[in-house]
Design a protein around this motif. Sequence first.
Motif, PDB file in Angstrom:
ATOM      1  N   ALA A 258       0.920  -1.876   0.142  1.00 18.50           N
ATOM      2  CA  ALA A 258      -0.619  -0.622  -0.128  1.00 18.50           C
ATOM      3  C   ALA A 258       0.740   1.357  -0.202  1.00 18.50           C
ATOM      4  O   ALA A 258       0.653   2.105  -1.318  1.00 18.50           O
ATOM      5  N   GLU A 259       1.678   1.462   0.856  1.00 15.38           N
ATOM      6  CA  GLU A 259       2.612   2.659   1.050  1.00 15.38           C
ATOM      7  C   GLU A 259       3.442   2.880  -0.597  1.00 15.38           C
ATOM      8  O   GLU A 259       3.166   4.414  -0.950  1.00 15.38           O
ATOM      9  N   LYS A 260       3.814   1.911  -0.883  1.00 21.07           N
ATOM     10  CA  LYS A 260       4.305   2.284  -2.455  1.00 21.07           C
ATOM     11  C   LYS A 260       3.529   2.713  -3.502  1.00 21.07           C
ATOM     12  O   LYS A 260       3.933   3.661  -4.064  1.00 21.07           O
ATOM     13  N   VAL A 261       1.966   2.572  -3.229  1.00 22.67           N
ATOM     14  CA  VAL A 261       1.038   2.201  -4.670  1.00 22.67           C
ATOM     15  C   VAL A 261       0.258   4.062  -4.377  1.00 22.67           C
ATOM     16  O   VAL A 261       0.162   4.591  -4.684  1.00 22.67           O
ATOM     17  N   LEU A 262      -0.026   3.961  -2.832  1.00 26.53           N
ATOM     18  CA  LEU A 262      -0.544   5.307  -2.243  1.00 26.53           C
ATOM     19  C   LEU A 262       0.003   6.320  -1.977  1.00 26.53           C
ATOM     20  O   LEU A 262      -0.068   7.736  -1.660  1.00 26.53           O
ATOM     21  N   GLY A 263       1.824   6.336  -1.382  1.00 30.02           N
ATOM     22  CA  GLY A 263       2.546   6.951  -0.948  1.00 30.02           C
ATOM     23  C   GLY A 263       2.525   6.871   0.543  1.00 30.02           C
ATOM     24  O   GLY A 263       1.386   6.440   1.295  1.00 30.02           O
ATOM     25  N   TRP A 264       3.663   7.937   1.298  1.00 29.84           N
ATOM     26  CA  TRP A 264       3.334   7.229   2.147  1.00 29.84           C
ATOM     27  C   TRP A 264       2.202   8.299   3.250  1.00 29.84           C
ATOM     28  O   TRP A 264       1.854   7.237   4.618  1.00 29.84           O
ATOM     29  N   PHE A 265       1.554   9.678   2.967  1.00 31.98           N
ATOM     30  CA  PHE A 265       0.731  10.058   3.951  1.00 31.98           C
ATOM     31  C   PHE A 265      -0.370   9.115   4.013  1.00 31.98           C
ATOM     32  O   PHE A 265      -1.150   9.107   4.777  1.00 31.98           O
ATOM     33  N   ALA A 266      -0.563   9.126   2.529  1.00 31.50           N
ATOM     34  CA  ALA A 266      -2.140   8.133   2.514  1.00 31.50           C
ATOM     35  C   ALA A 266      -2.029   7.223   2.679  1.00 31.50           C
ATOM     36  O   ALA A 266      -2.709   7.067   3.862  1.00 31.50           O
ATOM     37  N   ASN A 267      -0.841   6.403   2.785  1.00 31.22           N
ATOM     38  CA  ASN A 267      -0.843   5.183   3.862  1.00 31.22           C
ATOM     39  C   ASN A 267      -1.324   5.099   5.125  1.00 31.22           C
ATOM     40  O   ASN A 267      -1.940   3.645   5.847  1.00 31.22           O
ATOM     41  N   TYR A 268      -0.688   5.958   5.306  1.00 30.61           N
ATOM     42  CA  TYR A 268      -0.465   6.399   6.860  1.00 30.61           C
ATOM     43  C   TYR A 268      -1.816   6.976   7.835  1.00 30.61           C
ATOM     44  O   TYR A 268      -2.642   6.280   8.796  1.00 30.61           O
ATOM     45  N   GLN A 269      -2.748   7.906   6.765  1.00 29.56           N
ATOM     46  CA  GLN A 269      -3.729   8.268   7.193  1.00 29.56           C
ATOM     47  C   GLN A 269      -4.826   7.324   7.181  1.00 29.56           C
ATOM     48  O   GLN A 269      -5.824   6.620   8.031  1.00 29.56           O
ATOM     49  N   LEU A 270      -4.796   6.011   6.034  1.00 27.51           N
ATOM     50  CA  LEU A 270      -5.503   5.038   6.272  1.00 27.51           C
ATOM     51  C   LEU A 270      -6.103   4.021   6.994  1.00 27.51           C
ATOM     52  O   LEU A 270      -6.396   3.225   7.171  1.00 27.51           O
ATOM     53  N   THR A 271      -4.027   3.683   7.426  1.00 29.20           N
ATOM     54  CA  THR A 271      -3.910   2.171   7.807  1.00 29.20           C
ATOM     55  C   THR A 271      -3.391   3.084   9.601  1.00 29.20           C
ATOM     56  O   THR A 271      -3.597   1.420  10.448  1.00 29.20           O
ATOM     57  N   ALA A 272      -2.722   4.066   9.810  1.00 25.90           N
ATOM     58  CA  ALA A 272      -2.125   3.667  11.199  1.00 25.90           C
ATOM     59  C   ALA A 272      -3.124   5.354  11.873  1.00 25.90           C
ATOM     60  O   ALA A 272      -2.779   5.342  13.558  1.00 25.90           O
ATOM     61  N   MET A 273      -3.382   6.157  11.555  1.00 20.40           N
ATOM     62  CA  MET A 273      -4.003   7.991  12.151  1.00 20.40           C
ATOM     63  C   MET A 273      -4.744   7.488  13.414  1.00 20.40           C
ATOM     64  O   MET A 273      -6.002   6.658  13.249  1.00 20.40           O
ATOM     65  N   ARG A 274      -4.424   8.266  14.162  1.00 18.06           N
ATOM     66  CA  ARG A 274      -5.390   8.491  15.508  1.00 18.06           C
ATOM     67  C   ARG A 274      -6.121   9.728  14.906  1.00 18.06           C
ATOM     68  O   ARG A 274      -6.140  10.504  14.387  1.00 18.06           O
ATOM     69  N   GLY A 275      -6.893   9.100  15.110  1.00 19.56           N
ATOM     70  CA  GLY A 275      -8.416  10.483  15.240  1.00 19.56           C
ATOM     71  C   GLY A 275      -9.000  11.005  16.691  1.00 19.56           C
ATOM     72  O   GLY A 275      -7.647  11.208  17.469  1.00 19.56           O
ATOM     73  N   ALA A 276      -9.433  12.586  17.018  1.00 19.67           N
ATOM     74  CA  ALA A 276      -9.193  13.270  17.885  1.00 19.67           C
ATOM     75  C   ALA A 276     -10.346  13.401  18.744  1.00 19.67           C
ATOM     76  O   ALA A 276     -11.629  13.459  18.419  1.00 19.67           O
ATOM     77  N   ARG A 277     -10.562  12.975  19.923  1.00 20.72           N
ATOM     78  CA  ARG A 277     -11.340  13.946  21.386  1.00 20.72           C
ATOM     79  C   ARG A 277     -12.044  15.251  21.415  1.00 20.72           C
ATOM     80  O   ARG A 277     -11.038  15.775  21.247  1.00 20.72           O
TER      81      ARG A 277
END
Length: 300
Positions: A258-277
């Motif tokens: 996914a990172e190779k196809v999407l780029g680092w940030f887009a892959n990070y957003q979809l797979t690891a990013m945290r939301g906000a309370r």
Amino acid sequence: MRVVVAGATGLIGTALLPLLQARGHHVTALVRDESKTVSADTVVADALDPAAVRDALLAARPDVVVHQLTALRQMSAEAFETTARLRTEGTANLITAAREAGAAKLVVQSISFATAPLGDPVLSEDAPLYLDAPDPGWSRTVQAVAEMERLVLGTPDIAGTILRYGTLFGAQTQYDPAGPFGAVIRRGQLPIPSTATGVTSFLHVQDAALAALSAVDSDVTGVFNIADDEPAEGATWLPEYARLLGGPPPRPIPSDLAEKVLGWFANYQLTAMRGARTDRARTELGWKPTVSWRHGLASG
């Protein structure tokens, strides 16, 4: 009150000016390009020019300075670097000038998704920032955010309010259905990692402006997450966005590709990013969102 809005011609600044005027504030727009028309008095300065910023704020004599400066109309490496400088050098210039002009308060735009991907899926303002992100561009962005917040909260004689906005949606944002990203989704050209558990907290531009209005009018200071009530995993929001736009479901791809196809940030957003309370903004600022991504993401 006398309010200067730096970044008045940006998406949030444009939405904020009429709200402040309707509340009875005397509003001055700090603009870099004097040819741009705004619905307020104007002073002209490049935020990266300390002498120009000083002259502009001394002329306006604000009680409150609202900092909405970014250069992200173009999502490029150069724009991100300029935004990092606006968050560091630009913020320092605004603070120095604001102190000399007698301002009592700063209200500053930050981002909620700069937190490190640790712990719960949805994090409070107390979570650590992702200063050591493996991607150099994102690490630079987060370090600039941290420095900006340190400068604002560390100024002893001016009250500071940090608004950590979620991922913006609405007209002219990345998620505008009429924009290039919407076209990619509509054509089914953005795949999704097979494990898409990263959480995005979205925020409509108008709700961001309403939060800034609340911060100007409030005596409360500190750091506040500003986002809608429905933090969503990539596996939820991306297929729903595609459906709302009339596109096919996103094509799954193996997570290790996914990172190779999407780029680092887009892959990070979809797979690891945290939301906000956003509890703190509700209870202390008295702000709450009016638009959910489920109802507004595809309508602009």
